[in-house]
Design an enzyme around this catalytic site. Sequence first.
Site, short mmCIF file in Angstrom:
data_model
loop_
_atom_site.label_atom_id
_atom_site.label_comp_id
_atom_site.label_asym_id
_atom_site.label_seq_id
_atom_site.Cartn_x
_atom_site.Cartn_y
_atom_site.Cartn_z
N VAL A 185 0.85 -1.19 0.00
CA VAL A 185 0.00 0.00 0.00
C VAL A 185 0.89 1.24 0.00
O VAL A 185 1.85 1.32 0.76
CB VAL A 185 -0.93 0.02 1.24
CG1 VAL A 185 -1.75 1.31 1.27
CG2 VAL A 185 -1.85 -1.19 1.25
N GLY A 189 4.53 4.12 2.88
CA GLY A 189 4.05 2.87 2.32
C GLY A 189 4.18 1.75 3.32
O GLY A 189 4.79 1.92 4.38
N LYS A 190 3.58 0.62 3.04
CA LYS A 190 3.74 -0.57 3.89
C LYS A 190 3.28 -1.77 3.10
O LYS A 190 2.39 -1.66 2.25
CB LYS A 190 2.89 -0.45 5.15
CG LYS A 190 3.38 -1.31 6.31
CD LYS A 190 4.63 -0.70 6.90
CE LYS A 190 4.97 -1.17 8.27
NZ LYS A 190 5.95 -0.33 8.94
N GLY A 191 3.87 -2.91 3.38
CA GLY A 191 3.44 -4.11 2.68
C GLY A 191 3.65 -5.33 3.53
O GLY A 191 4.18 -5.26 4.64
#
Length: 426
Positions: free
Chosen positions: A68, A113-115
């Site tokens: 994201v 962001g992050k995933g």
Amino acid sequence: MADNKAERRKSDNVLLDTALQEFYGAADEMGLSEKLIAILSHAERRLEVSVPVEMDDGSVKVFKGYRVQHSTALGPAKGGIRYDTEVDVDECEALAMLMTWKCSLAGIPYGGGKGGIACDPLSMSKKEKEKLSRAFGARIAPIIGDWSDVPAPDMNTGGQEMVWIMDTVSKLHGRFEPALLTGKPIPYWGSKGRTEATGRGVATCGLELMKKLDKNPADIKAAIQGFGNVGSYTAKTLSDAGVKVVAISDITGSYYNPNGLDINKAFEIINHDPKHLLNGFEKFGAEKIEDALFAECDFLFPCARDGVINNQTASKVKAKYIVEGANGPTTPAADKILIQNGALIVPDFLANSGGVIGSYFEWAQNLQGFFWSEEEYNDRLVHIMKGNFNRVWDYAKAKNIKMRRAATMAAIQRVADVVELRGIFL
Ligand code: NAD
């Protein structure tokens, strides 16, 4: 867009809902325009991918992975990749939004962001994890890159996973891209200083606060919960600066000495312990106590995990000054209790931002293809942390608000100003 009241998002995911409601609260207090509220309350991109892995027993498992990007207003999205059974896209969005504010506050040129991948990494072999990381890297390759989205390690991932992903994506992109992600091992485009960076930054915030209070570090007693990456280097930096570290802890228990603990000895112990724990530290002039959180001290540094200062524990905290090394160590209800009891809190996304600032240094070195000395790295880190602490301190004083709200508002303002400057293109 007309400036009528934007529709407010709610989420069933507790983490995302909390992030959204905190954003709305701060945005309203700042008087942010409805159009900016509408834009910043949504992630720019939520990608879901399938990650097929041929397991050691020959079967194929298909995992769900996510990346994201909440905002790229200030620069490439930045944020970790985690492997955990609980990972889902809403959790990634919440954490991506928090990364936007953290990078903004830190004054570095990144968005958030992050995933992650929904999986149980502890039950997987090294070969399976390599296949998982490479397949995930290939799936998210179209949206990550040194000038678009720069991942990093997070829960249950580290240098090895970063190397697998970087190697895969570099091959797919057809060019070597060391700045594609950070948190790489030092021998392979990583950076000296990164291991200690978060703790060094946490301790720097504590030392700056002591200056504001006109206190000599030698007269301060500090307690540190957690003796992992963040806690251990927070303790060491404080101790090296002359602070009396009276309590430290990890999952083996809490250790206390009102005259100060020997932090170098604590390092020796964890360096020799197979699980990197403080087993046996009580033999070196420390008594065991219930919890370092409740130790008699002036400054408390919760550096273990989230939610430890909560409804049940907040009123037992004796420290007047709390510097949050962990992410989210204080629940919103506990925050109110601490403040009622007269405590001053330096919030997590200011105090532990040394980690992401350190990642920015790794990226900058990779782009230059030129490595800094450890001294240069540390000096720059401390310089930035001091500046950021003082900016939030001054902002809080000027607006007569708590540091947590001040940090959130200052962070949102920088992103909002740039969104305004760049204009609404889409
Ligand atoms: P880590 O796994 O290296 O260390 C965690 C430590 O906390 C260990 O010593 C563990 O034994 C201890 N611990 C766990 N539960 C405890 C409890 N209830 N009481 C006392 N000790 C306990 O993790 P870390 O990298 O040091 O991260 C700690 C926190 O800081 C997390 O919230 C993480 O998200 C946050 N954080 C880490 C970084 C980083 O660069 N490592 C950056 C920003 C934020």
